[in-house]
Design a protein around this motif. Structure first.
Motif, short mmCIF file in Angstrom:
data_model
loop_
_atom_site.label_atom_id
_atom_site.label_comp_id
_atom_site.label_asym_id
_atom_site.label_seq_id
_atom_site.Cartn_x
_atom_site.Cartn_y
_atom_site.Cartn_z
N ASP A 135 -2.51 -10.22 8.23
CA ASP A 135 -2.64 -11.31 10.00
C ASP A 135 -3.44 -10.33 10.61
O ASP A 135 -2.86 -9.48 11.63
CB ASP A 135 -1.42 -10.75 10.41
CG ASP A 135 -1.07 -11.82 11.83
OD1 ASP A 135 -2.73 -12.41 11.83
OD2 ASP A 135 -0.74 -11.98 12.67
N PRO A 136 -5.31 -10.48 10.11
CA PRO A 136 -5.64 -9.38 11.47
C PRO A 136 -5.65 -9.86 12.26
O PRO A 136 -6.99 -9.34 13.23
CB PRO A 136 -7.14 -9.49 9.98
CG PRO A 136 -6.89 -11.12 9.49
CD PRO A 136 -5.37 -11.58 9.45
N ARG A 137 -5.11 -11.32 13.16
CA ARG A 137 -5.42 -11.30 14.19
C ARG A 137 -4.08 -10.60 15.36
O ARG A 137 -4.41 -10.97 16.53
CB ARG A 137 -5.32 -12.70 14.65
CG ARG A 137 -6.59 -13.79 13.92
CD ARG A 137 -6.58 -14.82 14.46
NE ARG A 137 -5.53 -15.21 12.54
CZ ARG A 137 -4.88 -16.13 11.89
NH1 ARG A 137 -5.04 -17.81 13.13
NH2 ARG A 137 -3.99 -16.43 11.48
N THR A 138 -3.44 -9.93 14.57
CA THR A 138 -2.17 -9.75 15.28
C THR A 138 -1.37 -8.04 15.23
O THR A 138 -1.29 -7.52 13.50
CB THR A 138 -0.70 -10.52 14.98
OG1 THR A 138 -1.05 -11.53 15.04
CG2 THR A 138 0.84 -9.75 16.23
N PRO A 139 -1.58 -7.40 15.89
CA PRO A 139 -1.34 -5.65 15.90
C PRO A 139 -0.63 -5.48 15.10
O PRO A 139 0.75 -6.19 15.57
CB PRO A 139 -2.36 -4.70 17.10
CG PRO A 139 -1.69 -6.30 17.52
CD PRO A 139 -1.73 -7.48 17.29
N GLY A 140 -0.71 -3.67 14.38
CA GLY A 140 0.50 -3.62 13.77
C GLY A 140 1.15 -3.89 12.16
O GLY A 140 2.01 -3.21 12.40
N ASP A 141 0.73 -3.49 12.12
CA ASP A 141 0.72 -3.54 10.20
C ASP A 141 -0.25 -2.43 10.20
O ASP A 141 -0.91 -1.40 10.78
CB ASP A 141 -0.67 -4.38 9.56
CG ASP A 141 0.16 -6.36 10.07
OD1 ASP A 141 1.15 -6.34 9.66
OD2 ASP A 141 -1.08 -6.47 10.24
N LYS A 142 0.43 -1.88 9.19
CA LYS A 142 0.50 -0.48 8.52
C LYS A 142 0.64 -0.25 7.08
O LYS A 142 1.34 -0.89 6.34
CB LYS A 142 1.80 0.50 8.91
CG LYS A 142 1.64 2.10 8.70
CD LYS A 142 3.57 2.80 9.20
CE LYS A 142 3.18 4.00 8.83
NZ LYS A 142 3.83 5.70 9.61
N ILE A 143 -0.55 0.62 6.30
CA ILE A 143 -0.82 0.82 4.84
C ILE A 143 0.77 1.94 4.92
O ILE A 143 0.80 2.80 5.12
CB ILE A 143 -1.90 1.01 4.71
CG1 ILE A 143 -2.96 0.56 4.93
CG2 ILE A 143 -1.79 1.71 3.18
CD1 ILE A 143 -4.46 0.73 4.32
N VAL A 144 1.14 1.75 4.48
CA VAL A 144 2.77 2.39 3.90
C VAL A 144 2.76 2.82 2.56
O VAL A 144 3.52 4.24 1.92
CB VAL A 144 3.65 1.53 3.97
CG1 VAL A 144 4.14 1.29 5.30
CG2 VAL A 144 4.00 0.68 2.95
N VAL A 145 2.19 2.67 1.80
CA VAL A 145 1.52 3.17 0.46
C VAL A 145 0.51 3.09 -0.06
O VAL A 145 0.16 1.75 -0.18
CB VAL A 145 2.60 2.78 -1.15
CG1 VAL A 145 2.27 2.84 -2.59
CG2 VAL A 145 4.10 2.54 -0.13
N PHE A 146 -0.59 3.99 -0.73
CA PHE A 146 -1.42 3.57 -1.38
C PHE A 146 -1.73 4.32 -2.49
O PHE A 146 -1.20 6.06 -2.31
CB PHE A 146 -3.11 3.82 -0.83
CG PHE A 146 -4.64 3.76 -1.55
CD1 PHE A 146 -4.60 1.94 -2.01
CD2 PHE A 146 -5.00 4.29 -2.71
CE1 PHE A 146 -5.28 1.82 -3.35
CE2 PHE A 146 -5.39 4.30 -3.21
CZ PHE A 146 -5.84 3.09 -3.57
N GLN A 147 -1.67 3.55 -3.98
CA GLN A 147 -1.68 4.90 -4.84
C GLN A 147 -2.70 4.17 -6.27
O GLN A 147 -2.53 3.13 -6.78
CB GLN A 147 -0.30 5.01 -6.01
CG GLN A 147 -0.42 6.03 -6.83
CD GLN A 147 -0.05 7.38 -6.44
OE1 GLN A 147 0.26 8.00 -5.32
NE2 GLN A 147 -0.81 7.70 -6.84
N GLY A 148 -3.56 5.71 -6.17
CA GLY A 148 -4.60 5.30 -7.77
C GLY A 148 -4.57 5.84 -8.62
O GLY A 148 -5.15 5.61 -9.66
N PHE A 149 -3.49 6.75 -8.75
CA PHE A 149 -2.60 7.18 -9.49
C PHE A 149 -4.64 8.07 -10.58
O PHE A 149 -3.88 8.59 -11.58
CB PHE A 149 -2.52 5.42 -11.06
CG PHE A 149 -1.78 5.03 -10.68
CD1 PHE A 149 -0.60 5.49 -10.47
CD2 PHE A 149 -2.31 3.84 -10.37
CE1 PHE A 149 0.59 4.35 -10.04
CE2 PHE A 149 -1.46 2.89 -10.12
CZ PHE A 149 -0.32 2.83 -9.53
#
Length: 311
Positions: free
Chosen positions: A121-135
């Motif tokens: 939702d790029p119009r509302t703040p509050g999102d968070k990347i909690v996992v990124f795994q590129g292996f």
């Protein structure tokens, strides 16, 4: 939370270079540069993470942030880490606000440090990347596995499931939320035509003992027909899909959850297919990858969460 599912395909290969102005036609040390031009000899371009994409030419053999990576090998020159750059936009995975696609012209309109197309939702703040795994460094020990997963020389998590089984690779999510988006990119190595069903994609579930909530989202082949499928503890939905197991294609899959509503999208090269289902609305505590009846190499797993549901 409105799910924006327009994913970009992975960017073409790039190198850490910047733009002209030195004696050899490149920018001198300390000068401004960008991803499309060269710094002078012996220099590399450190791309700052702002909307302009403007960086600074640095000595290739230096280590400006003191993290042990030379500037020429460091895609996060302003902080620790930065050895890997999944989307090859010259911003390292450790400091990238969307590590699966280069920044757009207006990358983060809500200023929550998650850029489109990773932001559900790029119009509302509050999102968070909690996992990124590129292996790139292997499969983390904390991940739960069924089946035998390996990592190939390209840094992809590879699975060849045993006949009649579904292999999974999942990780715990840090937030209790019914608003999440799970992303993965993969290629199909081969398909077991003797299996009654081939099914590849992403899974999210509530691993708490009293819950049976779960959702799978991906491409399937059953009785010779291909489709996009989403399945959870109460419902299932599908949509026809052309050639869901092409070994020459790059597939990108997204599962979006917003309360009772769940969405599944697959992009196969330039084709995009989407479907949706409803669920019991339980919070999902794990997310990951799965494969049934096909050998698959997964390039990444990305999870974005919102701490609380929107009104």
């Amino acid at each position: 939370m409105r799910i924006a599912f327009a994913l970009l395909l992975l960017a073409a290969c790039g190198t850490k270079t910047g733009s002209g102005g030195g004696d050899d036609g490149g920018v001198a040390n300390g000068g401004e540069c960008d991803a499309s031009h060269d710094c002078s000899d012996g220099k590399v371009c450190s791309i700052t993470h702002d909307a302009s994409g403007v960086g600074e030419c640095l000595d290739a053999t230096g280590d400006i942030d003191g993290d042990g990576l030379l500037n020429s090998q460091d895609y996060c020159n302003s902080g620790p880490g930065g050895q890997y750059d999944e989307d090859r936009d010259l911003i390292g995975d450790d400091c990238d606000k969307c590590p699966i696609a280069p920044p757009r012209s207006t990358p983060d309109p809500d200023n929550d440090d998650v850029e489109s197309p990773c932001d559900p939702d790029p119009r509302t703040p509050g999102d968070k990347i909690v996992v990124f795994q590129g292996f790139r460094t292997g499969i983390p020990q904390a991940y739960k596995q069924t089946g035998v997963w390996t990592v190939n020389s390209g840094g992809d998590a590879v699975i060849v499931p045993e006949a009649g089984t579904t292999a999974t690779l999942t990780t715990s999510l840090p937030l209790q939320s019914t608003n999440i988006a799970v992303f993965a990119g993969y290629r199909v190595n081969s398909v077991d035509a003797n299996q009654g069903r081939n099914y590849v994609g992403i899974v999210a579930k509530d691993a708490r003992p009293a819950s049976s909530a779960h959702t799978s989202c991906g491409a399937q082949r059953s009785a010779g027909a291909d489709s996009l499928a989403i399945e959870n503890e109460t419902t299932a939905a599908s949509m026809n899909m052309t050639n869901a197991f092409d070994t020459a294609s790059l597939y990108e899959v997204t599962l979006g959850v917003e309360g009772l509503n769940q969405y599944c999208v697959v992009i196969a090269d330039s084709d995009q297919i989407a479907t949706q289902a409803t669920s019991t609305g339980e919070a999902l505590t794990e997310a990951g990858l799965f494969a049934q009846g096909a050998s698959v190499q997964f390039q990444y797993l990305l999870v974005v969460q919102r701490a609380a549901a929107l009104d």
